[in-house]
Every structure is written in C-alpha cells, then in structure tokens.
Design a protein around this motif. Structure first.
Motif, PDB file in Angstrom:
ATOM      1  N   ILE A  16      45.096  33.143  48.131  1.00 43.66           N
ATOM      2  CA  ILE A  16      44.158  34.116  48.688  1.00 43.66           C
ATOM      3  C   ILE A  16      44.909  35.386  49.091  1.00 43.66           C
ATOM      4  N   LYS A  17      46.052  35.205  49.748  1.00 47.62           N
ATOM      5  CA  LYS A  17      46.846  36.362  50.178  1.00 47.62           C
ATOM      6  C   LYS A  17      47.375  37.158  48.986  1.00 47.62           C
ATOM      7  N   GLN A  18      47.704  36.456  47.900  1.00 48.11           N
ATOM      8  CA  GLN A  18      48.233  37.108  46.696  1.00 48.11           C
ATOM      9  C   GLN A  18      47.120  37.674  45.821  1.00 48.11           C
ATOM     10  N   ARG A  19      45.884  37.383  46.177  1.00 49.36           N
ATOM     11  CA  ARG A  19      44.691  37.807  45.428  1.00 49.36           C
ATOM     12  C   ARG A  19      44.691  37.251  43.990  1.00 49.36           C
ATOM     13  N   GLU A  20      45.094  35.994  43.870  1.00 51.70           N
ATOM     14  CA  GLU A  20      45.061  35.298  42.581  1.00 51.70           C
ATOM     15  C   GLU A  20      43.699  34.608  42.485  1.00 51.70           C
ATOM     16  N   THR A  21      42.753  35.266  41.836  1.00 55.00           N
ATOM     17  CA  THR A  21      41.376  34.781  41.846  1.00 55.00           C
ATOM     18  C   THR A  21      41.210  33.447  41.118  1.00 55.00           C
ATOM     19  N   THR A  22      41.866  33.289  39.968  1.00 53.14           N
ATOM     20  CA  THR A  22      41.717  32.034  39.225  1.00 53.14           C
ATOM     21  C   THR A  22      42.273  30.868  40.024  1.00 53.14           C
ATOM     22  N   ARG A  23      43.500  31.017  40.519  1.00 56.71           N
ATOM     23  CA  ARG A  23      44.140  29.950  41.298  1.00 56.71           C
ATOM     24  C   ARG A  23      43.320  29.654  42.557  1.00 56.71           C
ATOM     25  N   THR A  24      42.823  30.686  43.218  1.00 57.61           N
ATOM     26  CA  THR A  24      42.017  30.494  44.424  1.00 57.61           C
ATOM     27  C   THR A  24      40.777  29.664  44.106  1.00 57.61           C
ATOM     28  N   GLY A  25      40.090  30.016  43.038  1.00 53.14           N
ATOM     29  CA  GLY A  25      38.882  29.283  42.658  1.00 53.14           C
ATOM     30  C   GLY A  25      39.166  27.834  42.304  1.00 53.14           C
ATOM     31  N   VAL A  26      40.251  27.616  41.569  1.00 54.56           N
ATOM     32  CA  VAL A  26      40.598  26.247  41.154  1.00 54.56           C
ATOM     33  C   VAL A  26      40.976  25.399  42.368  1.00 54.56           C
TER      34      VAL A  26
END
Length: 156
Positions: A16-26
């Motif tokens: 979330i802090k890195q704004r990695e949308t795919t990883r966050t969603g998974v």
C-alpha cells in the motif's frame, strides 16, 4: 496469529505504501480468503501456517484455471493478469518439487505400502499409497501431479 498470515499483513502494508496496486489487491484477496476460512464451520478459529498455505494453494489454482480459460477464449491480457496474481501468491508457498523428486517420493510411498501389505501393491491400493505420498509431499506439489506419479509407480 500464524507467522505466514502476519507476513501477508506486513507485506500488504508495504505494498500500500509503495502504491503497488496489483500486489495490494492480491494480498487483500488472500487475507480475505483466509478470514473466510477462519470463520467457516461451527466455530471461528485461528488458522495454522499449514492451513494458510492450503488456502493460498487453492487461490493459486483458481488463478491458473482462470488463466487457462482466458487463453482458450483468446483473451491474452486477462490471462497474463491472472498469471501475475498467481505468481505473487506463489511467493508465499514452498517451492514445488521437480518430477524426479516427486517420482522418488511416490516410489517410497509404494514401498511403504508394500511393506505393510507384504505384497506388491496394485491400482486398487491407490488410496493407501496416496495417503502416504501426500504426507511426504506436504503441499509441495499439486494433487494431480502426485496422483499421476503414484499411478505410474503402481502400474509398473
């Protein structure tokens, strides 16, 4: 709380802090699936690391099946997205056994059943051999691969 679940939560915070949308969603989906499993049944409980791995394995299998379906429908972009999600989840699972190691474990399982029975087991002993083989594999190979290796050994 299981170590693996805690790792998933901390990795989610980092994503979330890195704004990695795919990883966050998974990771959110994985934690949601784990939470659903914890409250299923008659009484809520905390899952062990092994049970968390089983939930993650199911989710990886879903991604693989979806990717295959998208491929066969000619939707390469969606298939690639499903594979990427599966790869993220695989980071939290133990490394998969190669075919040679899987064959060796299947032979050991057949040998153990042969020692119990006092005779060479055949296809009708598949259940007994699978029980031992699955214990040896311990989530490091898909059930279909284990069954194929055991079947090959029983038919020799």
């Amino acid at each position: 709380m299981s170590e693996l679940k805690e790792r998933l939560r901390s990795d989610l915070t980092a994503a979330i802090k890195q704004r990695e949308t795919t990883r966050t969603g998974v990771l959110r989906m994985a934690l949601s699936a784990i939470g659903a499993e914890e409250v299923s049944g008659k009484q809520a409980r905390e899952l062990s690391d092994e049970e968390v791995r089983a939930v993650l394995s199911k989710e990886v299998k879903k991604r693989d099946e979806s990717a295959s379906a998208f491929d066969s429908a000619g939707r390469a972009e969606q298939a690639a997205a499903e594979r990427a999600e599966g790869d993220i989840l695989r980071e939290y699972l133990p490394a998969q056994l190669d075919d040679e190691e899987l064959t060796r474990l299947a032979k050991e399982a057949v040998g153990e059943v042969a020692a119990e029975l006092g005779e060479t087991p055949g296809p009708k002993h598949m259940g007994q051999v699978m029980k031992i083989a699955n214990a040896k594999v311990a989530g490091q190979a898909e059930g279909g691969r284990v069954a194929a290796a055991v079947k090959t050994e029983l038919n020799r």
